[in-house]
Write a protein that holds these residues in place. Structure first.
Motif, short mmCIF file in Angstrom:
data_model
loop_
_atom_site.label_atom_id
_atom_site.label_comp_id
_atom_site.label_asym_id
_atom_site.label_seq_id
_atom_site.Cartn_x
_atom_site.Cartn_y
_atom_site.Cartn_z
N UNK A 105 -49.60 5.38 -3.37
CA UNK A 105 -49.17 6.64 -2.80
C UNK A 105 -47.48 6.59 -2.88
N UNK A 106 -46.71 5.47 -2.36
CA UNK A 106 -45.33 5.57 -2.37
C UNK A 106 -44.75 5.63 -3.99
N UNK A 126 -51.07 -1.35 -17.86
CA UNK A 126 -52.28 -0.93 -17.93
C UNK A 126 -52.20 0.51 -18.89
N UNK A 127 -50.87 1.19 -19.22
CA UNK A 127 -51.01 2.07 -20.03
C UNK A 127 -51.00 3.39 -19.63
N UNK A 128 -51.31 3.57 -18.22
CA UNK A 128 -51.62 4.95 -17.60
C UNK A 128 -50.73 5.63 -16.85
N UNK A 129 -49.55 4.86 -16.58
CA UNK A 129 -48.37 5.52 -16.01
C UNK A 129 -47.95 6.83 -16.92
N UNK A 169 -46.52 -2.11 -8.40
CA UNK A 169 -47.63 -1.26 -8.71
C UNK A 169 -47.14 -0.32 -9.88
N UNK A 170 -45.87 0.14 -9.92
CA UNK A 170 -45.41 0.74 -11.09
C UNK A 170 -45.62 0.07 -12.41
N UNK A 171 -45.09 -1.20 -12.47
CA UNK A 171 -45.15 -2.32 -13.34
C UNK A 171 -46.63 -2.32 -14.08
N UNK A 172 -47.47 -2.57 -12.91
CA UNK A 172 -48.87 -2.84 -13.29
C UNK A 172 -49.40 -1.47 -14.16
N UNK A 193 -40.38 -1.87 -0.95
CA UNK A 193 -40.25 -1.60 -2.33
C UNK A 193 -40.42 -2.32 -3.57
N UNK A 194 -40.50 -3.63 -3.27
CA UNK A 194 -40.79 -4.72 -4.21
C UNK A 194 -42.33 -4.47 -4.52
N UNK A 195 -43.22 -4.24 -3.58
CA UNK A 195 -44.63 -4.06 -3.98
C UNK A 195 -44.93 -2.62 -4.72
#
Length: 303
Positions: free
Chosen positions: A267-268, A98-101, A91-94, A85-87
């Motif tokens: 994916x997660x 990047x401004x894509x989420x 990934x969400x933080x990255x 879950x930390x990974x």
């Protein structure tokens, strides 16, 4: 017989109920303390030893995340199969950096909103027609039941041929997914209205419009709102299927991108976002349902 010839009066009300229950073998019921009394449910729900509802609901996800983190860190599960879950959080933080989420979330949310609005509006109209008209039910129900059995992916080739790979095909697929649960809820809600309510309303001289507004719609509203909640949930599911076809933005695109690049964390992350957005939208619909049905005095599952 008691002295003075007086005949004792039989116990009435709650006292009589207590006597009846006490005389029954193996039954120990205090009617006055029964949880089915008015207000007892609220008192039980506010008992000091009970945990808050939100804390109970968060217990299972938190425990699952902690167990998954420990399993990956201890080497019980390979990170390429189930990322920690930390990974996933990294990934969400990255993606936020990047401004894509936000772009992916907005794209998927707008598609769900458009498809759900289109499918639900059509379902309410046709469901009410089928529920109120025996002729319409005989005419439309067999066809709709057959169409409801078609899997979502079976619509994809036809929608691509008709509407291309642009937004229209995606919105149409989501609308199809939202249509049938709403249609079933609306038609069943109107069809199952108690006949006695309709007869009483007609005896009081209510016309068709007043009958529908004051009797039929309130009686069918619980089933209608349940259908809307189910339709919204399926709209999110069909959105993933729509974006897996051909999309450059959206949560379905994140799933495809993570699969093609071998990034299980991506994916997660998409799955987590789908779960969160689905829960938020369902919570909003549940709030509307509670407000619209606040006149009900229902059990609610509390004891």
């Amino acid at each position: 017989m008691p002295k003075g010839g007086a005949v004792p009066k039989p116990a009435s009300g709650i006292a009589a109920a207590r006597c009846d229950c006490a005389s029954a073998p193996g039954v120990d019921v205090d009617v006055a303390a029964s949880p089915f009394r008015h207000g007892a449910r609220r008192a039980a729900a506010s008992a000091p030893w009970r945990l808050p509802t939100w804390l109970l609901g968060a217990a299972l996800p938190v425990a699952t995340l902690a167990l998954a983190e420990a399993a990956v860190r201890l080497g019980w599960i390979a990170p390429n199969l189930l990322p920690a879950p930390s990974d996933v959080a990294e990934a969400l933080t990255q993606m936020v950096r990047d401004g894509v989420l936000a772009q992916h979330i907005v794209a998927s949310t707008l598609r769900v909103a458009a498809g759900f609005a289109l499918g639900a509006a059509l379902a309410v109209l046709l469901g009410a027609l089928v529920g109120l008209s025996g002729f319409a039910a005989a005419l439309l129900t067999p066809s709709f039941q057959a169409l409801r059995a078609i899997p979502s992916l079976a619509w994809v080739p036809l929608l691509l041929l008709w509407l291309g790979i642009d937004e229209a095909s995606k919105v149409a697929l989501i609308a199809i997914g939202a249509f049938f649960p709403v249609y079933m809820g609306v038609s069943a809600g109107f069809r199952d209205v108690d006949r006695k309510l309709v007869e009483v309303a007609r005896l009081r001289g209510l016309g068709r419009v007043a009958l529908a507004r004051r009797v039929l719609l309130p009686a069918a509203l619980p089933s209608v709102l349940t259908g809307l909640r189910n339709g919204l949930s399926l709209a999110w599911m069909f959105m993933v299927a729509a974006e897996l076809i051909a999309a450059s933005r959206g949560l379905g695109y994140l799933l495809t991108d993570g699969r093609e690049t071998g990034r299980a964390d991506l994916v997660m992350a998409a799955i987590v976002l789908l779960a969160v957005l689905g829960k938020l939208s369902d919570g909003a619909m549940a709030a509307v349902e509670r407000r619209a049905l606040r006149w009900r005095d229902s059990f609610g599952g509390a004891t």
